[in-house]
Design a protein around this motif. Structure first.
Motif, mmCIF file in Angstrom:
data_model
loop_
_atom_site.group_PDB
_atom_site.id
_atom_site.type_symbol
_atom_site.label_atom_id
_atom_site.label_comp_id
_atom_site.label_asym_id
_atom_site.label_seq_id
_atom_site.Cartn_x
_atom_site.Cartn_y
_atom_site.Cartn_z
ATOM 1 N N LEU A 400 0.835 -1.205 0.000
ATOM 2 C CA LEU A 400 0.000 0.000 0.000
ATOM 3 C C LEU A 400 0.865 1.247 0.000
ATOM 4 C CD1 LEU A 400 -2.894 -0.482 2.554
ATOM 5 C CD2 LEU A 400 -3.067 -0.232 0.080
ATOM 6 N N ALA A 401 1.892 1.222 0.840
ATOM 7 C CA ALA A 401 2.717 2.413 1.021
ATOM 8 C C ALA A 401 3.577 2.694 -0.209
ATOM 9 C CB ALA A 401 3.597 2.257 2.262
ATOM 10 N N THR A 402 4.056 1.646 -0.874
ATOM 11 C CA THR A 402 5.030 1.861 -1.950
ATOM 12 C C THR A 402 4.479 1.636 -3.348
ATOM 13 O OG1 THR A 402 5.745 -0.450 -1.949
ATOM 14 C CG2 THR A 402 6.875 1.035 -0.431
ATOM 15 N N GLY A 403 3.359 0.888 -3.457
ATOM 16 C CA GLY A 403 2.830 0.571 -4.779
ATOM 17 C C GLY A 403 3.683 -0.450 -5.530
ATOM 18 N N GLN A 404 4.646 -1.064 -4.850
ATOM 19 C CA GLN A 404 5.528 -2.048 -5.495
ATOM 20 C C GLN A 404 4.866 -3.428 -5.532
ATOM 21 O OE1 GLN A 404 8.571 -1.448 -6.715
ATOM 22 N NE2 GLN A 404 8.715 0.688 -6.044
ATOM 23 N N PRO A 405 5.227 -4.248 -6.521
ATOM 24 C CA PRO A 405 4.685 -5.609 -6.551
ATOM 25 C C PRO A 405 5.265 -6.446 -5.395
ATOM 26 C CG PRO A 405 6.282 -5.300 -8.321
ATOM 27 C CD PRO A 405 6.098 -3.970 -7.671
ATOM 28 N N PRO A 406 4.489 -7.434 -4.928
ATOM 29 C CA PRO A 406 4.895 -8.170 -3.728
ATOM 30 C C PRO A 406 6.222 -8.914 -3.880
ATOM 31 C CG PRO A 406 3.005 -9.220 -4.788
ATOM 32 C CD PRO A 406 3.203 -7.906 -5.453
ATOM 33 N N ASP A 407 6.467 -9.521 -5.056
ATOM 34 C CA ASP A 407 7.698 -10.311 -5.178
ATOM 35 C C ASP A 407 8.933 -9.429 -5.036
ATOM 36 O OD1 ASP A 407 6.635 -9.206 -7.479
ATOM 37 O OD2 ASP A 407 7.771 -10.528 -8.816
ATOM 38 N N LYS A 408 8.832 -8.202 -5.543
ATOM 39 C CA LYS A 408 9.967 -7.286 -5.444
ATOM 40 C C LYS A 408 10.240 -6.935 -3.980
ATOM 41 C CE LYS A 408 11.812 -3.119 -7.594
ATOM 42 N NZ LYS A 408 11.453 -1.819 -7.003
ATOM 43 N N ILE A 409 9.159 -6.627 -3.238
ATOM 44 C CA ILE A 409 9.328 -6.264 -1.824
ATOM 45 C C ILE A 409 9.913 -7.441 -1.047
ATOM 46 C CG2 ILE A 409 8.124 -5.573 0.287
ATOM 47 C CD1 ILE A 409 6.068 -4.152 -1.535
ATOM 48 N N VAL A 410 9.373 -8.631 -1.310
ATOM 49 C CA VAL A 410 9.831 -9.826 -0.605
ATOM 50 C C VAL A 410 11.325 -10.047 -0.862
ATOM 51 C CG1 VAL A 410 9.680 -12.356 -0.641
ATOM 52 C CG2 VAL A 410 7.606 -10.978 -0.429
ATOM 53 N N ARG A 411 11.721 -9.890 -2.127
ATOM 54 C CA ARG A 411 13.123 -10.091 -2.472
ATOM 55 C C ARG A 411 14.005 -9.061 -1.775
ATOM 56 N NH1 ARG A 411 13.483 -8.720 -7.630
ATOM 57 N NH2 ARG A 411 11.536 -9.745 -8.148
ATOM 58 N N GLU A 412 13.599 -7.787 -1.877
ATOM 59 C CA GLU A 412 14.446 -6.735 -1.330
ATOM 60 C C GLU A 412 14.530 -6.758 0.188
ATOM 61 O OE1 GLU A 412 13.068 -3.128 -3.096
ATOM 62 O OE2 GLU A 412 13.988 -3.623 -5.034
ATOM 63 N N LYS A 413 13.433 -7.147 0.837
ATOM 64 C CA LYS A 413 13.426 -7.143 2.301
ATOM 65 C C LYS A 413 13.798 -8.502 2.872
ATOM 66 C CE LYS A 413 11.281 -3.076 3.137
ATOM 67 N NZ LYS A 413 10.953 -2.173 4.212
ATOM 68 N N GLY A 414 14.072 -9.451 2.012
ATOM 69 C CA GLY A 414 14.434 -10.785 2.476
ATOM 70 C C GLY A 414 13.338 -11.418 3.300
ATOM 71 N N LEU A 415 12.102 -11.269 2.839
ATOM 72 C CA LEU A 415 10.975 -11.773 3.631
ATOM 73 C C LEU A 415 10.643 -13.234 3.348
ATOM 74 C CD1 LEU A 415 8.461 -8.782 3.358
ATOM 75 C CD2 LEU A 415 9.729 -9.510 5.376
ATOM 76 N N GLU A 416 11.314 -13.791 2.357
ATOM 77 C CA GLU A 416 10.908 -15.131 1.934
ATOM 78 C C GLU A 416 10.918 -16.126 3.087
ATOM 79 O OE1 GLU A 416 11.544 -16.269 -2.666
ATOM 80 O OE2 GLU A 416 12.363 -14.528 -1.659
ATOM 81 N N GLN A 417 9.917 -16.967 3.075
ATOM 82 C CA GLN A 417 9.795 -17.976 4.119
ATOM 83 C C GLN A 417 10.931 -18.986 3.963
ATOM 84 O OE1 GLN A 417 6.044 -19.501 6.129
ATOM 85 N NE2 GLN A 417 6.065 -20.493 4.182
ATOM 86 N N VAL A 418 11.555 -19.331 5.093
ATOM 87 C CA VAL A 418 12.636 -20.308 5.033
ATOM 88 C C VAL A 418 12.057 -21.706 4.987
ATOM 89 C CG1 VAL A 418 14.626 -21.246 6.242
ATOM 90 C CG2 VAL A 418 14.197 -18.782 6.259
ATOM 91 N N LYS A 419 12.331 -22.417 3.891
ATOM 92 C CA LYS A 419 11.806 -23.774 3.764
ATOM 93 C C LYS A 419 12.935 -24.774 3.569
ATOM 94 C CE LYS A 419 7.770 -24.474 1.586
ATOM 95 N NZ LYS A 419 6.845 -24.434 0.446
ATOM 96 N N ASP A 420 14.178 -24.265 3.692
ATOM 97 C CA ASP A 420 15.253 -25.232 3.449
ATOM 98 C C ASP A 420 15.559 -25.952 4.760
ATOM 99 O OD1 ASP A 420 18.291 -25.214 4.025
ATOM 100 O OD2 ASP A 420 17.748 -23.080 4.074
ATOM 101 N N THR A 421 15.491 -27.280 4.676
ATOM 102 C CA THR A 421 15.557 -28.142 5.848
ATOM 103 C C THR A 421 16.822 -27.878 6.656
ATOM 104 O OG1 THR A 421 14.568 -29.736 4.362
ATOM 105 C CG2 THR A 421 15.150 -30.524 6.530
#
Ligand code: ADP
Ligand code: ZN
Ligand code: MG
Length: 480
Positions: A400-421
């Motif tokens: 909402l604040a930036t108007g950026q697409p979610p994948d870009k924000i996730v990549r830049e902020k390192g938000l990705e869920q950790v799924k590596d065992t």
């Protein structure tokens, strides 16, 4: 004695035609004063009005959508009064033979549904605007609005409470927006409501003396003005007083109304057929063509949302109340087929923001920083396990604040869920060695500490570990 309120509403809706009703001037809002004018809409002597066919088409659309009879023969009338914003000295309107009559609007859902009858819908021209207090002792006149087409929609006195008046207005506005004949903006005055209200002894079938309330420019203001007036009338009667038929102006700042004038009557306007305009004759074929072109209406769309997307009736009602919101929802669902997930985000989070920012009246979702494509992409990321529902809340705000697409924000902020065992196992091992007391408690049967240990692993991974994997790995390690 107990009293009940009786309410009838008169709504003026500005039509979204490009040009005015009787001349070629543009209808655009917000131009320099007197820019959109010509001799016809300035009321010069000797000019003749020429009817804009689009206005008639729009009035018929509304009439058909509200179950009215469409008059094959109707007439224009002059409503005579003097005011500086009306240079001709009369408003061209319809009086005895309006274009639409005897319709209705059903409001509310299923069991609680109520039918509000419409007396009539007629076409007329808007007046200009007088502007006071900007230049010394003078008042200014802006005629840009003079000749902008209006329809007036008059209800029978069928409405029983201020809250019901609000619901009627929202339904009516929604119908006009779906038909794309009016933008329904109360603050800019393209959707205006005069509210007539009286009270009578509960159960009586005789109408009481009414007051006509003006100058409300939001749905809330209409409801508040009605509440105030109903209370005032009931108190007057209870105290043995009498009421007079009058017009009252609502003061939104002080939340009171004051008497403007005692009621004028139709004969004061000396209505007569306009000799400059021919009677309006409409053939059946045109009416049937318009009927065939009507879009899906709010009620139909709500029913379809329930059956096609399997979402709750209440959510479907909220989603279809505004056409732009319904379009937004369907666009997102087209891009990612999880209607329930998307509906929850729209009804929960999007609407919360709309209310919080108080954009209810003005907001155009087409300008919204969160596009349907971005919302769909975010819900897809949740559904594919790339981010957790909890992380999505923060991501939503960021979008909402930036108007950026979610994948870009996730990549830049390192938000990705950790799924590596490997990295989850590492965090689990760390937690087990740091909390030997809790680990031995767990192993001796105190299963309650499991939740605590999960919490520690989540903390160690900054909330990014996939919770399900944390549960599995932790359980396996503790029990080995
Ligand atoms: P007027 O002659 O003042 O224009 P109308 O009979 O044309 O009055 O009605 C105008 C509006 O007022 C309509 O919406 C109608 O339903 C409503 N109305 C009429 N009489 C009453 C009443 N006694 N109480 C409440 N509303 C009323
Ligand atoms: Zn003009
Ligand atoms: Mg009337």
């Amino acid at each position: 004695m107990k009293y009940e309120p009786v309410i009838g509403l008169e709504v003026h809706a500005q039509l979204l035609t490009h040009s005015k009703i009787f001349c070629g001037c543009p209808t655009r809002f917000g131009e320099e004063p007197n820019q959109n004018t010509c001799p016809v809409c300035m009321g010069f002597p000797g000019v003749l009005p020429v009817l804009n066919k689009r206005v008639v088409e729009f009035a018929i659309r509304v009439g058909l959508a509200t179950h009215c009879e469409i008059s094959r023969y109707s007439r224009w009338a002059r409503k005579n009064y003097f005011y500086p914003d009306l240079p001709k000295g009369y408003q061209i309107s319809q009086y005895e033979l309006p274009i639409c009559s005897n319709g209705y609007i059903d409001i509310g859902a299923e069991a609680a549904q109520r039918r509000i009858r419409l007396t009539r819908i007629h076409m007329e021209e808007d007046a200009g605007k007088n502007i006071h207090d900007v230049r010394g002792d003078y008042s200014l006149v802006d005629l840009n609005r003079a000749g902008v087409p209006l329809i007036e929609i008059v209800s029978e006195p069928d409405i029983k409470s201020p809250e019901e008046a609000g619901r009627y207005l929202r339904s009516l506005r929604s119908i006009l927006q779906y038909l794309e004949v009016c933008d329904g903006n109360m603050e800019e005055g393209s959707f205006r409501c005069d509210a007539n209200v009286s009270v009578r002894p509960t159960g009586s079938s005789v109408l009481g003396v009414k007051a006509e309330l003006k100058n409300m420019n939001s749905f809330k203001a209409v409801e508040k003005a009605l509440e105030y007036e109903i209370k005032r009338q009931m108190e007057t009667l209870s105290d043995g007083g009498t009421l007079i038929q009058e017009t009252r102006l609502w003061d939104a700042d002080r939340e009171v109304s004051r008497s403007l004038r005692s009621k004028e009557y139709a004969h004061d306007y000396r209505y007569f057929p306009d000799p400059d305009l021919l009677p309006l004759v409409i053939d059946n074929e045109w009416i049937e063509n318009i009927r065939a072109s009507l879009p899906e209406m709010p009620d139909e769309r709500r029913a379809r949302f329930i059956s096609e997307y399997d979402i709750r009736a209440y959510d479907a009602e909220l989603l279809t109340g505004r056409k732009d919101v319904a379009d937004y929802f369907e666009e997102a669902v087209r891009l990612h087929a999880n209607p329930k997930g998307i509906s929850n985000w729209v009804v929960g989070d999007l609407f919360r923001v709309i209310k919080e920012e108080r954009l209810d009246e003005k907001l155009r979702i087409s300008n919204w920083p969160l596009s349907p494509a971005h919302l769909a992409a975010m819900v897809r990321m949740i559904d594919e396990g790339k981010i957790s529902g909890k992380m999505a809340k923060g991501l939503f705000e960021e979008m909402l604040a930036t108007g950026q697409p979610p994948d870009k924000i996730v990549r830049e902020k390192g938000l990705e869920q950790v799924k590596d065992t490997g990295s989850i196992e590492q965090a689990v091992a760390q937690v087990i060695s740091n909390h030997s007391q809790q680990v031995s408690d767990y192993r001796s049967g105190k299963e309650k500490v499991f939740g605590f240990l999960v919490g520690q692993v989540m903390k160690a991974t900054h909330g990014k570990a996939n919770p399900q994997m944390v549960n599995e790995i932790l359980k396996r390690k503790l029990e080995s």
